[in-house]
Design a protein around this motif. Structure first.
Motif, PDB file in Angstrom:
ATOM      1  N   PHE A   1      23.137  28.646  25.846  1.00 58.05           N
ATOM      2  CA  PHE A   1      24.513  28.815  26.306  1.00 58.05           C
ATOM      3  C   PHE A   1      24.601  28.799  27.833  1.00 58.05           C
ATOM      4  CE2 PHE A   1      25.351  30.538  21.993  1.00 58.05           C
ATOM      5  CZ  PHE A   1      26.425  29.731  21.682  1.00 58.05           C
ATOM      6  N   ASP A   2      23.599  29.370  28.496  1.00 59.63           N
ATOM      7  CA  ASP A   2      23.591  29.337  29.966  1.00 59.63           C
ATOM      8  C   ASP A   2      23.468  27.912  30.480  1.00 59.63           C
ATOM      9  OD1 ASP A   2      23.895  32.049  30.135  1.00 59.63           O
ATOM     10  OD2 ASP A   2      21.766  32.481  30.495  1.00 59.63           O
ATOM     11  N   SER A   3      22.571  27.149  29.894  1.00 62.08           N
ATOM     12  CA  SER A   3      22.386  25.774  30.343  1.00 62.08           C
ATOM     13  C   SER A   3      23.585  24.905  29.986  1.00 62.08           C
ATOM     14  CB  SER A   3      21.093  25.172  29.765  1.00 62.08           C
ATOM     15  OG  SER A   3      21.102  25.246  28.346  1.00 62.08           O
ATOM     16  N   MET A   4      24.206  25.167  28.827  1.00 58.69           N
ATOM     17  CA  MET A   4      25.416  24.443  28.464  1.00 58.69           C
ATOM     18  C   MET A   4      26.547  24.796  29.434  1.00 58.69           C
ATOM     19  SD  MET A   4      27.054  22.288  26.600  1.00 58.69           S
ATOM     20  CE  MET A   4      26.138  21.987  25.070  1.00 58.69           C
ATOM     21  N   GLY A   5      26.627  26.067  29.829  1.00 64.19           N
ATOM     22  CA  GLY A   5      27.635  26.471  30.807  1.00 64.19           C
ATOM     23  C   GLY A   5      27.436  25.770  32.133  1.00 64.19           C
ATOM     24  N   ALA A   6      26.195  25.625  32.558  1.00 68.69           N
ATOM     25  CA  ALA A   6      25.916  24.922  33.800  1.00 68.69           C
ATOM     26  C   ALA A   6      26.317  23.460  33.705  1.00 68.69           C
ATOM     27  CB  ALA A   6      24.426  25.046  34.149  1.00 68.69           C
ATOM     28  N   TYR A   7      26.081  22.857  32.546  1.00 72.66           N
ATOM     29  CA  TYR A   7      26.476  21.463  32.350  1.00 72.66           C
ATOM     30  C   TYR A   7      27.990  21.310  32.372  1.00 72.66           C
ATOM     31  CZ  TYR A   7      27.844  17.259  29.897  1.00 72.66           C
ATOM     32  OH  TYR A   7      28.480  16.099  29.541  1.00 72.66           O
ATOM     33  N   LEU A   8      28.708  22.201  31.675  1.00 73.11           N
ATOM     34  CA  LEU A   8      30.157  22.096  31.613  1.00 73.11           C
ATOM     35  C   LEU A   8      30.807  22.319  32.971  1.00 73.11           C
ATOM     36  CD1 LEU A   8      30.842  23.959  28.261  1.00 73.11           C
ATOM     37  CD2 LEU A   8      30.838  21.498  28.668  1.00 73.11           C
ATOM     38  N   ALA A   9      30.142  23.097  33.835  1.00 74.57           N
ATOM     39  CA  ALA A   9      30.688  23.314  35.176  1.00 74.57           C
ATOM     40  C   ALA A   9      30.604  22.052  36.018  1.00 74.57           C
ATOM     41  CB  ALA A   9      29.938  24.451  35.868  1.00 74.57           C
ATOM     42  N   ARG A  10      29.590  21.216  35.762  1.00 71.44           N
ATOM     43  CA  ARG A  10      29.435  19.987  36.543  1.00 71.44           C
ATOM     44  C   ARG A  10      28.859  18.884  35.650  1.00 71.44           C
ATOM     45  NH1 ARG A  10      28.870  19.800  42.282  1.00 71.44           N
ATOM     46  NH2 ARG A  10      28.144  21.943  42.350  1.00 71.44           N
ATOM     47  N   PRO A  11      29.648  18.393  34.701  1.00 68.86           N
ATOM     48  CA  PRO A  11      29.122  17.361  33.804  1.00 68.86           C
ATOM     49  C   PRO A  11      28.928  16.035  34.521  1.00 68.86           C
ATOM     50  CG  PRO A  11      31.452  17.686  33.395  1.00 68.86           C
ATOM     51  CD  PRO A  11      31.037  18.740  34.375  1.00 68.86           C
ATOM     52  N   GLY A  12      28.049  15.250  33.987  1.00 63.41           N
ATOM     53  CA  GLY A  12      27.734  13.942  34.553  1.00 63.41           C
ATOM     54  C   GLY A  12      26.416  13.475  33.981  1.00 63.41           C
ATOM     55  N   PRO A  13      26.041  12.229  34.218  1.00 66.84           N
ATOM     56  CA  PRO A  13      24.803  11.702  33.626  1.00 66.84           C
ATOM     57  C   PRO A  13      23.562  12.511  33.975  1.00 66.84           C
ATOM     58  CG  PRO A  13      26.141   9.919  34.513  1.00 66.84           C
ATOM     59  CD  PRO A  13      26.784  11.185  34.967  1.00 66.84           C
ATOM     60  N   GLU A  14      23.432  12.919  35.251  1.00 60.87           N
ATOM     61  CA  GLU A  14      22.229  13.657  35.645  1.00 60.87           C
ATOM     62  C   GLU A  14      22.177  15.029  34.993  1.00 60.87           C
ATOM     63  OE1 GLU A  14      21.782  13.841  39.833  1.00 60.87           O
ATOM     64  OE2 GLU A  14      21.724  11.655  40.110  1.00 60.87           O
ATOM     65  N   SER A  15      23.297  15.755  35.018  1.00 58.96           N
ATOM     66  CA  SER A  15      23.292  17.091  34.428  1.00 58.96           C
ATOM     67  C   SER A  15      23.169  17.022  32.915  1.00 58.96           C
ATOM     68  CB  SER A  15      24.555  17.861  34.828  1.00 58.96           C
ATOM     69  OG  SER A  15      25.721  17.163  34.433  1.00 58.96           O
ATOM     70  N   LEU A  16      23.643  15.923  32.306  1.00 59.06           N
ATOM     71  CA  LEU A  16      23.483  15.760  30.868  1.00 59.06           C
ATOM     72  C   LEU A  16      22.014  15.594  30.513  1.00 59.06           C
ATOM     73  CD1 LEU A  16      24.885  15.464  28.121  1.00 59.06           C
ATOM     74  CD2 LEU A  16      25.010  12.990  28.551  1.00 59.06           C
ATOM     75  N   GLU A  17      21.306  14.775  31.282  1.00 58.17           N
ATOM     76  CA  GLU A  17      19.874  14.585  31.027  1.00 58.17           C
ATOM     77  C   GLU A  17      19.108  15.875  31.268  1.00 58.17           C
ATOM     78  OE1 GLU A  17      18.512  12.059  29.532  1.00 58.17           O
ATOM     79  OE2 GLU A  17      20.555  11.277  29.391  1.00 58.17           O
ATOM     80  N   ARG A  18      19.528  16.651  32.275  1.00 56.30           N
ATOM     81  CA  ARG A  18      18.873  17.928  32.545  1.00 56.30           C
ATOM     82  C   ARG A  18      19.075  18.884  31.369  1.00 56.30           C
ATOM     83  NH1 ARG A  18      21.722  19.314  36.606  1.00 56.30           N
ATOM     84  NH2 ARG A  18      20.606  17.915  38.006  1.00 56.30           N
ATOM     85  N   LEU A  19      20.270  18.857  30.776  1.00 59.88           N
ATOM     86  CA  LEU A  19      20.551  19.702  29.624  1.00 59.88           C
ATOM     87  C   LEU A  19      19.618  19.363  28.470  1.00 59.88           C
ATOM     88  CD1 LEU A  19      22.399  21.743  28.092  1.00 59.88           C
ATOM     89  CD2 LEU A  19      23.904  19.800  27.567  1.00 59.88           C
ATOM     90  N   TYR A  20      19.466  18.067  28.197  1.00 54.22           N
ATOM     91  CA  TYR A  20      18.605  17.671  27.078  1.00 54.22           C
ATOM     92  C   TYR A  20      17.135  17.950  27.369  1.00 54.22           C
ATOM     93  CZ  TYR A  20      22.159  15.528  24.143  1.00 54.22           C
ATOM     94  OH  TYR A  20      23.233  15.321  23.299  1.00 54.22           O
ATOM     95  N   SER A  21      16.735  17.822  28.620  1.00 55.57           N
ATOM     96  CA  SER A  21      15.329  18.081  28.965  1.00 55.57           C
ATOM     97  C   SER A  21      14.977  19.555  28.806  1.00 55.57           C
ATOM     98  CB  SER A  21      15.051  17.624  30.395  1.00 55.57           C
ATOM     99  OG  SER A  21      15.734  18.445  31.338  1.00 55.57           O
ATOM    100  N   GLU A  22      15.973  20.437  28.954  1.00 58.21           N
ATOM    101  CA  GLU A  22      15.721  21.865  28.795  1.00 58.21           C
ATOM    102  C   GLU A  22      15.633  22.270  27.331  1.00 58.21           C
ATOM    103  OE1 GLU A  22      18.497  24.234  30.912  1.00 58.21           O
ATOM    104  OE2 GLU A  22      18.055  23.347  32.867  1.00 58.21           O
ATOM    105  N   HIS A  23      16.065  21.370  26.437  1.00 61.40           N
ATOM    106  CA  HIS A  23      16.054  21.696  25.009  1.00 61.40           C
ATOM    107  C   HIS A  23      15.452  20.533  24.218  1.00 61.40           C
ATOM    108  CE1 HIS A  23      18.553  25.202  25.861  1.00 61.40           C
ATOM    109  NE2 HIS A  23      19.260  24.405  26.648  1.00 61.40           N
ATOM    110  N   PRO A  24      14.142  20.357  24.325  1.00 60.47           N
ATOM    111  CA  PRO A  24      13.477  19.261  23.614  1.00 60.47           C
ATOM    112  C   PRO A  24      13.723  19.348  22.100  1.00 60.47           C
ATOM    113  CG  PRO A  24      11.986  20.315  25.182  1.00 60.47           C
ATOM    114  CD  PRO A  24      13.203  21.178  25.102  1.00 60.47           C
ATOM    115  N   GLY A  25      13.979  18.226  21.521  1.00 58.67           N
ATOM    116  CA  GLY A  25      14.217  18.184  20.085  1.00 58.67           C
ATOM    117  C   GLY A  25      15.675  18.318  19.706  1.00 58.67           C
ATOM    118  N   TRP A  26      16.513  18.701  20.662  1.00 52.90           N
ATOM    119  CA  TRP A  26      17.950  18.784  20.368  1.00 52.90           C
ATOM    120  C   TRP A  26      18.481  17.358  20.238  1.00 52.90           C
ATOM    121  CZ3 TRP A  26      22.553  19.384  24.044  1.00 52.90           C
ATOM    122  CH2 TRP A  26      23.691  19.795  23.340  1.00 52.90           C
TER     123      TRP A  26
END
Length: 244
Positions: free
Chosen positions: A9-34
């Motif tokens: 939820f913290d990482s999703m909150g960070a993504y929603l605050a500043r969405p974009g291609p880079e932050s989206l990839e960072r979100l997925y990298s923090e949760h392998p297998g998602w």
């Protein structure tokens, strides 16, 4: 909350605050297998930011007009980074904006009246949507339960009434009363006057008209007229069988 879930939820909150291609990839990298589809997550991020922007534009039209489009865009972006998109009721995404403006006023070069204006607009909206029930019938003179009192160093009532037609509000201490009319179900706002404050004091403290007239020197007729005017505007509620 489990650590793994909190991290998500913290990482999703960070993504929603500043969405974009880079932050989206960072979100997925923090949760392998998602394996949620990236397109849907990106669309969700755009929806959330759109909800925040829409709520701000709905609740603060005078602030938006006062600061201008460029400054408004920067303020919305800055506020979004504070992650306001947490409340289940969409309009409440705007609740923290007045406090954000108060903190950001100096660094953003905002006119001094802007944070106070934002507080006024939010209060207007919160009073309009208040779930406070009207106590009907009342046994005695009663203050409107939706009443909110604001103090600020500007003549905001006149500025708001002009709907932004004035360049800026006049400076000057003001106590503003904001309430929802119990029958018309619209918000009223006025600069507090001595008669209105006196009638509110009667309602809050349960004072009789005769005692107040004797203490203030006002005639009972003048006091009765003030009570009737405030009751007609919905500032106070009266027992239906008497004039209070």
């Amino acid at each position: 909350m489990k650590p793994a879930l909190k991290h998500f939820f913290d990482s999703m909150g960070a993504y929603l605050a500043r969405p974009g291609p880079e932050s989206l990839e960072r979100l997925y990298s923090e949760h392998p297998g998602w394996d949620a589809p990236r397109e849907r997550v990106a669309l969700y991020g755009d929806f959330i930011r759109g909800h925040v922007r829409g709520a701000l534009e709905k609740v603060f039209p005078l602030v938006r007009g006062a600061v201008g489009p460029d400054a408004w865009g920067a303020l919305v972006e800055g506020y979004t980074l504070t992650r306001p998109a947490r409340h289940h009721e969409l309009n409440h995404l705007a609740e923290g904006f007045p406090a954000f403006l108060a903190d950001a006023a100096a660094s953003n070069g905002l006119a001094p009246f802007v944070p106070a204006l934002a507080r006024f607009e939010w209060t207007d909206f919160a009073v309009f949507t208040s779930e406070a029930p009207s106590p009907e019938p009342v046994a005695r003179l009663t203050a409107n339960p939706t009443l909110a009192v604001l103090e600020h160093p500007f003549r905001l009532c006149a500025y708001v009434r002009a709907k932004g037609a004035l360049a800026k509000p006049e400076a000057g201490e003001e106590v503003a009363l904001v309430w929802r009319h119990p029958e018309q179900l619209v918000t009223f706002y006025v600069e507090a006057t001595p008669p209105a404050l006196l009638v509110l004091k009667m309602a809050v403290e349960g004072l009789s008209m005769e005692d107040v007239a004797a203490a203030t020197g006002m005639s009972v007729e003048a006091l009765r007229s003030a009570v009737e005017r405030c009751a007609r505007d919905g500032l106070v509620l009266r027992p239906s069988a008497s004039g209070g």
